[in-house]
Each structure stands twice: as structure tokens, then as C-alpha cells.
Design a protein around this motif. Structure first.
Motif, PDB file in Angstrom:
ATOM      1  N   GLU A 244       0.814  -1.216   0.000  1.00 31.11           N
ATOM      2  CA  GLU A 244       0.000   0.000   0.000  1.00 31.11           C
ATOM      3  C   GLU A 244       0.850   1.270   0.000  1.00 31.11           C
ATOM      4  OE1 GLU A 244      -2.298  -0.578   3.530  1.00 31.11           O
ATOM      5  OE2 GLU A 244      -3.751  -1.917   2.555  1.00 31.11           O
ATOM      6  N   LEU A 245       2.107   1.136  -0.390  1.00 30.34           N
ATOM      7  CA  LEU A 245       2.999   2.290  -0.389  1.00 30.34           C
ATOM      8  C   LEU A 245       2.555   3.301  -1.442  1.00 30.34           C
ATOM      9  CD1 LEU A 245       5.697   3.135   1.069  1.00 30.34           C
ATOM     10  CD2 LEU A 245       6.876   2.339  -0.997  1.00 30.34           C
ATOM     11  N   ALA A 246       2.392   4.559  -1.031  1.00 32.53           N
ATOM     12  CA  ALA A 246       2.017   5.621  -1.969  1.00 32.53           C
ATOM     13  C   ALA A 246       3.214   5.989  -2.837  1.00 32.53           C
ATOM     14  CB  ALA A 246       1.521   6.838  -1.203  1.00 32.53           C
ATOM     15  N   HIS A 247       2.951   6.745  -3.888  1.00 35.01           N
ATOM     16  CA  HIS A 247       4.045   7.094  -4.795  1.00 35.01           C
ATOM     17  C   HIS A 247       4.830   8.309  -4.319  1.00 35.01           C
ATOM     18  CE1 HIS A 247       1.106  10.069  -6.175  1.00 35.01           C
ATOM     19  NE2 HIS A 247       2.116  10.706  -6.740  1.00 35.01           N
ATOM     20  N   ALA A 248       4.285   9.075  -3.352  1.00 33.94           N
ATOM     21  CA  ALA A 248       5.001  10.269  -2.891  1.00 33.94           C
ATOM     22  C   ALA A 248       4.619  10.605  -1.453  1.00 33.94           C
ATOM     23  CB  ALA A 248       4.700  11.456  -3.799  1.00 33.94           C
ATOM     24  N   TYR A 249       5.642  10.878  -0.644  1.00 32.37           N
ATOM     25  CA  TYR A 249       5.453  11.284   0.743  1.00 32.37           C
ATOM     26  C   TYR A 249       6.252  12.553   1.016  1.00 32.37           C
ATOM     27  CZ  TYR A 249       3.673   6.545   1.664  1.00 32.37           C
ATOM     28  OH  TYR A 249       2.945   5.380   1.648  1.00 32.37           O
ATOM     29  N   LEU A 250       5.741  13.360   1.935  1.00 35.49           N
ATOM     30  CA  LEU A 250       6.484  14.502   2.441  1.00 35.49           C
ATOM     31  C   LEU A 250       6.715  14.266   3.931  1.00 35.49           C
ATOM     32  CD1 LEU A 250       7.648  17.386   1.888  1.00 35.49           C
ATOM     33  CD2 LEU A 250       5.471  18.277   2.724  1.00 35.49           C
ATOM     34  N   PHE A 251       7.972  14.033   4.309  1.00 36.14           N
ATOM     35  CA  PHE A 251       8.327  13.845   5.711  1.00 36.14           C
ATOM     36  C   PHE A 251       8.670  15.216   6.288  1.00 36.14           C
ATOM     37  CE2 PHE A 251      10.053   9.248   5.020  1.00 36.14           C
ATOM     38  CZ  PHE A 251       8.747   8.818   4.794  1.00 36.14           C
ATOM     39  N   ALA A 252       7.882  15.671   7.246  1.00 38.25           N
ATOM     40  CA  ALA A 252       8.067  17.003   7.821  1.00 38.25           C
ATOM     41  C   ALA A 252       8.428  16.890   9.293  1.00 38.25           C
ATOM     42  CB  ALA A 252       6.789  17.830   7.665  1.00 38.25           C
ATOM     43  N   GLY A 253       9.513  17.545   9.687  1.00 41.96           N
ATOM     44  CA  GLY A 253       9.913  17.508  11.083  1.00 41.96           C
ATOM     45  C   GLY A 253      11.220  18.232  11.290  1.00 41.96           C
ATOM     46  N   PRO A 254      11.540  18.564  12.534  1.00 37.91           N
ATOM     47  CA  PRO A 254      12.769  19.309  12.822  1.00 37.91           C
ATOM     48  C   PRO A 254      14.016  18.483  12.549  1.00 37.91           C
ATOM     49  CG  PRO A 254      11.733  18.561  14.855  1.00 37.91           C
ATOM     50  CD  PRO A 254      10.770  18.256  13.757  1.00 37.91           C
ATOM     51  N   SER A 255      15.147  19.163  12.452  1.00 38.12           N
ATOM     52  CA  SER A 255      16.422  18.471  12.286  1.00 38.12           C
ATOM     53  C   SER A 255      16.620  17.493  13.437  1.00 38.12           C
ATOM     54  CB  SER A 255      17.586  19.477  12.279  1.00 38.12           C
ATOM     55  OG  SER A 255      17.483  20.339  11.179  1.00 38.12           O
ATOM     56  N   GLY A 256      17.093  16.303  13.093  1.00 35.81           N
ATOM     57  CA  GLY A 256      17.341  15.307  14.109  1.00 35.81           C
ATOM     58  C   GLY A 256      16.168  14.421  14.437  1.00 35.81           C
ATOM     59  N   SER A 257      15.016  14.666  13.799  1.00 37.54           N
ATOM     60  CA  SER A 257      13.824  13.878  14.128  1.00 37.54           C
ATOM     61  C   SER A 257      13.796  12.529  13.417  1.00 37.54           C
ATOM     62  CB  SER A 257      12.550  14.668  13.791  1.00 37.54           C
ATOM     63  OG  SER A 257      12.521  15.031  12.417  1.00 37.54           O
ATOM     64  N   GLY A 258      14.727  12.306  12.479  1.00 37.35           N
ATOM     65  CA  GLY A 258      14.818  10.995  11.846  1.00 37.35           C
ATOM     66  C   GLY A 258      14.233  10.902  10.456  1.00 37.35           C
ATOM     67  N   LYS A 259      14.033  12.033   9.776  1.00 38.32           N
ATOM     68  CA  LYS A 259      13.453  12.018   8.426  1.00 38.32           C
ATOM     69  C   LYS A 259      14.322  11.220   7.464  1.00 38.32           C
ATOM     70  CE  LYS A 259      13.485  16.473   7.996  1.00 38.32           C
ATOM     71  NZ  LYS A 259      14.014  16.850   9.319  1.00 38.32           N
ATOM     72  N   ALA A 260      15.605  11.574   7.419  1.00 34.34           N
ATOM     73  CA  ALA A 260      16.511  10.908   6.474  1.00 34.34           C
ATOM     74  C   ALA A 260      16.680   9.441   6.813  1.00 34.34           C
ATOM     75  CB  ALA A 260      17.869  11.614   6.467  1.00 34.34           C
ATOM     76  N   GLU A 261      16.774   9.132   8.104  1.00 32.43           N
ATOM     77  CA  GLU A 261      16.943   7.738   8.518  1.00 32.43           C
ATOM     78  C   GLU A 261      15.722   6.905   8.145  1.00 32.43           C
ATOM     79  OE1 GLU A 261      19.647  10.207  11.056  1.00 32.43           O
ATOM     80  OE2 GLU A 261      17.596  10.377  10.325  1.00 32.43           O
ATOM     81  N   LEU A 262      14.529   7.470   8.314  1.00 32.47           N
ATOM     82  CA  LEU A 262      13.312   6.749   7.947  1.00 32.47           C
ATOM     83  C   LEU A 262      13.260   6.522   6.437  1.00 32.47           C
ATOM     84  CD1 LEU A 262      10.596   5.502   8.756  1.00 32.47           C
ATOM     85  CD2 LEU A 262       9.574   7.782   8.530  1.00 32.47           C
ATOM     86  N   ALA A 263      13.634   7.546   5.670  1.00 33.54           N
ATOM     87  CA  ALA A 263      13.654   7.405   4.212  1.00 33.54           C
ATOM     88  C   ALA A 263      14.627   6.309   3.782  1.00 33.54           C
ATOM     89  CB  ALA A 263      14.016   8.738   3.557  1.00 33.54           C
ATOM     90  N   MET A 264      15.804   6.274   4.403  1.00 33.20           N
ATOM     91  CA  MET A 264      16.779   5.237   4.078  1.00 33.20           C
ATOM     92  C   MET A 264      16.274   3.861   4.502  1.00 33.20           C
ATOM     93  SD  MET A 264      19.459   6.584   2.576  1.00 33.20           S
ATOM     94  CE  MET A 264      20.959   5.684   2.965  1.00 33.20           C
ATOM     95  N   TRP A 265      15.582   3.812   5.633  1.00 34.73           N
ATOM     96  CA  TRP A 265      15.006   2.543   6.097  1.00 34.73           C
ATOM     97  C   TRP A 265      14.031   2.004   5.038  1.00 34.73           C
ATOM     98  CZ3 TRP A 265      10.450   0.111   6.781  1.00 34.73           C
ATOM     99  CH2 TRP A 265      10.419  -1.020   7.602  1.00 34.73           C
ATOM    100  N   ILE A 266      13.175   2.888   4.519  1.00 35.97           N
ATOM    101  CA  ILE A 266      12.192   2.472   3.511  1.00 35.97           C
ATOM    102  C   ILE A 266      12.903   1.966   2.259  1.00 35.97           C
ATOM    103  CG2 ILE A 266      10.392   3.321   1.944  1.00 35.97           C
ATOM    104  CD1 ILE A 266       9.543   5.221   4.228  1.00 35.97           C
ATOM    105  N   ALA A 267      13.919   2.723   1.815  1.00 37.72           N
ATOM    106  CA  ALA A 267      14.649   2.306   0.615  1.00 37.72           C
ATOM    107  C   ALA A 267      15.292   0.936   0.823  1.00 37.72           C
ATOM    108  CB  ALA A 267      15.705   3.352   0.266  1.00 37.72           C
ATOM    109  N   MET A 268      15.917   0.740   1.967  1.00 33.53           N
ATOM    110  CA  MET A 268      16.544  -0.563   2.232  1.00 33.53           C
ATOM    111  C   MET A 268      15.508  -1.672   2.323  1.00 33.53           C
ATOM    112  SD  MET A 268      19.864  -0.009   4.710  1.00 33.53           S
ATOM    113  CE  MET A 268      19.407   1.427   5.653  1.00 33.53           C
ATOM    114  N   ARG A 269      14.378  -1.360   2.936  1.00 29.86           N
ATOM    115  CA  ARG A 269      13.314  -2.372   3.038  1.00 29.86           C
ATOM    116  C   ARG A 269      12.812  -2.785   1.651  1.00 29.86           C
ATOM    117  NH1 ARG A 269      10.317  -5.549   2.262  1.00 29.86           N
ATOM    118  NH2 ARG A 269       8.490  -6.309   3.407  1.00 29.86           N
ATOM    119  N   LEU A 270      12.740  -1.845   0.731  1.00 27.30           N
ATOM    120  CA  LEU A 270      12.231  -2.148  -0.609  1.00 27.30           C
ATOM    121  C   LEU A 270      13.219  -2.942  -1.453  1.00 27.30           C
ATOM    122  CD1 LEU A 270      10.522   1.274  -1.441  1.00 27.30           C
ATOM    123  CD2 LEU A 270       9.375  -0.897  -0.914  1.00 27.30           C
TER     124      LEU A 270
END
Length: 340
Positions: A30-56
Motif C-alpha cells: 500500500e505504499l504511496a508514490h510520494a510522501y512529504l516527511f516534515a519535522g525538525p532536524s534530528g527527528s529521523g526524516k533521512a533515517e526513515l527514508a533510508m530505512w524504507i529504501a533498504m526495506r524495498l
């Protein structure tokens, strides 16, 4: 291997609920084609994005988790996977040539398979025309592609971009969690209180610790501040001899000004607050108390306001040395009047 595991660990520690959410989303296709991760520096946006890429792309998924050690995970972590396109601001913004590169990549299918993932950090730094170039992909995604757009300030992202993505709000880390992250990157305990006011991003802190920059900056700012608060004109000399050599670019200049403002805040709060107040320059609390006792609240509010005005000047690209020297003379002038 340590770095790869660190990426996954950081994602799971900073955003455990969202990691679990995307485990389920990917599991049920059910993964959408586009997400906007919004949050302050250090909240884990980049890490979550990398997690998703690795999972895929991971070839050894276990219980819904990427392994972090297979060839696919290694290449993603190293930013070397041809089908995981990562764009980060070049300096303070995403530049035109980066946008051209993105547009070209959007029109191509995956190199090694049908799937392709785009991770775009600092989405808010794109110009309106650059952001508009994303709209065609966001409106009509071609093939098995997923865009993960990251921003610290969604208010600066075009509404048309936001409306075509699923917005995911990052939950800010608790102060205790941030303290643990800071300790892990080697931040000395006596600098944690001050650093918490500057960022919640351990990756930024790790950069500041290179070549002892942060330690030198804190020591130099305190040396300057203790002189300017006396008030002593030696502080003017310290601008060129100790502060300017540390102000190597705009981000470091902003940091130095923020530290200088922290000194003014400490002085003000020491003057008006109760004993529960913990100064950002905590190791100098006794000296702060002596300095603060010379002035009244109005005096300290005035010099704090001067510091805030200096930050505005920096954003208008006024030379840092000119700003710091002018601030020094103005503060000394105001405080000299207050004690005469």
C-alpha cells in the motif's frame, strides 16, 4: 557494517511508530508514490527514508526488517545504488543543475529492476520553478517509483507539492532521547545544555565536533561574552582574533551568533529567574550571577534585542565581522551607561 546498522538503529529509535507503520504499508503493498516527511532536524526524516529504501531493495528481509548488511543495503547506505536517487541541498539550497538531474531521473526506469526510489532532502530550499518541475511526476508517476521528500519547514513547500503527497509529521524526540543521541556522537556532558538550544540533530553535532570546532567556539564565545558583559573593550579585539577564524561559512556564523545570544539570555534569566534556572553556559554560573547583579532587567532586555537584530543582519548577508564588532560596541555602550 557498523554504519549500515547505525542507519537502521537510528530510524527505529527516533521514529519507532512510523517504522512500524511503513512495515505494514510495504507488507500490504500500500505504499504511496510520494510522501512529504516534515519535522525538525534530528527527528529521523533521512533515517526513515533510508530505512524504507533498504526495506524495498533488501534481499534478506527478516520479520519485515531490512538486514542492513546485504549488498543492496550496503549500496543504499553508501549512496551508491543506481535506483535510489538521493538529492541533498548543495550549500543552502537545491541548485538548478540538481533539479535538472532529478527531472532526467524521473523520466528513466530503474537501472537494475522496475523499482526506483527518490529521496530529496531540504525540499523547502527549492525555488518555486524547481518545485513545480516535480509536479508532473507527482501527478503522473511513471512505473514503480516512490518519492520521499524531506523538509524541516513544510510552510515553505509549495501547496501544489504538498497536495500531491502524503504528509507524514515526524514526532519530535524527547529531550532525554536527544541527550542520549548527543552522548553517542561524543558530545561532552558540559556542552549538552547549550547544544540542545542550537540543534536536536546528532548528525549536525558530529560535524561540529570535527577538529574540536564546537569546543573552541564555546570557549571563544564565552571569552568574548565575559568581556563584553563587564563591559570591557577587549571584547572588540576578540572578535577578529578568536571569533572570525571560527566563522568559516554562513552556517557556522549563525551558530556563533546563536551562542552569543545564549550568553545574553543567560545574563537576563540569571537576573530575573528563580534558582531553578540552568544557564546554557552552566559551568560559568557563578560568574554569570556576578555579572547579572550589575544590571537591571531593562538593560539586559535591551542588549538581548541587539543580539536578535544582529541575527537579522546576518540573514541579509551583512559581513559577520562587521556584525559582531558593531554588536560588541553597542552592548558595551549600553552596559557602560547602565553602571555609571
Amino acid at each position: 557494517m557498523q554504519i549500515k546498522n547505525e542507519v537502521l538503529k537510528n530510524a527505529e529509535q527516533r521514529q519507532p511508530v512510523l517504522v512500524q507503520h511503513f512495515q505494514n504499508v510495504i507488507k500490504h503493498r500500500e505504499l504511496a508514490h510520494a510522501y512529504l516527511f516534515a519535522g525538525p532536524s534530528g527527528s529521523g526524516k533521512a533515517e526513515l527514508a533510508m530505512w524504507i529504501a533498504m526495506r524495498l531493495f533488501c534481499i534478506n528481509v527478516q520479520d519485515g526488517e531490512p538486514c542492513g548488511v546485504c549488498e543492496e543495503c550496503q549500496r543504499i547506505t553508501a549512496h551508491e545504488h543506481p535506483d535510489v536517487v538521493i538529492v541533498e541541498p548543495d550549500g543552502n539550497a537545491i541548485k538548478v543543475d540538481q533539479v535538472r538531474f532529478l527531472k532526467a531521473e524521473f523520466s528513466k526506469s530503474g537501472v537494475e529492476g522496475s523499482r526506483k526510489v527518490f529521496i530529496v532532502a531540504g525540499t523547502e530550499t527549492m525555488t518555486a520553478s524547481a518545485a513545480n518541475s516535480l509536479l508532473k511526476f507527482l501527478e503522473e508517476p511513471a512505473g514503480d517509483m516512490t518519492a520521499l521528500l524531506l523538509t524541516t519547514n513544510p510552510q515553505l513547500v509549495l501547496p501544489t507539492v504538498i497536495s500531491r503527497t502524503q504528509v507524514i509529521e515526524m514526532q519530535p524526540l524527547s529531550e532525554d532521547q536527544v541527550r542520549v543521541q548527543f552522548s553517542r556522537v561524543g558530545l561532552p556532558a558540559d556542552l549538552i545544555g547549550l547544544t540542545l538550544q542550537l540543534t536536536h540533530d546528532p548528525n549536525e553535532v558530529a560535524d561540529w565536533l570535527v577538529d574540536d570546532w564546537l569546543q573552541q567556539a564555546v570557549a571563544s564565545v564565552w571569552q568574548w561574552f565575559s568581556q563584553v558583559a563587564k563591559p570591557d573593550l577587549n571584547a572588540f579585539v576578540l572578535v577578529s582574533t578568536t571569533l572570525v577564524p571560527l566563522a568559516k561559512d554562513r552556517p557556522h556564523q549563525r551558530l556563533l551568533l546563536d551562542m552569543m545570544l545564549s550568553g545574553f539570555r543567560d545574563l537576563l534569566m540569571t537576573n530575573v529567574a528563580d534558582k531553578k534556572f540552568t544557564p546554557r553556559f552552566a559551568k560559568h554560573d557563578k560568574e554569570l550571577a556576578i555579572l547579572a547583579s550589575q544590571y537591571n532587567e531593562t538593560n539586559l532586555l535591551e542588549i538581548t534585542d541587539l543580539g536578535l537584530q544582529s541575527k537579522q543582519l546576518l540573514e541579509r548577508n551583512v559581513n559577520f565581522q562587521n556584525i559582531a564588532e558593531s554588536l560588541t560596541l553597542q552592548v558595551i555602550d549600553r552596559l557602560s551607561e547602565a553602571i555609571t
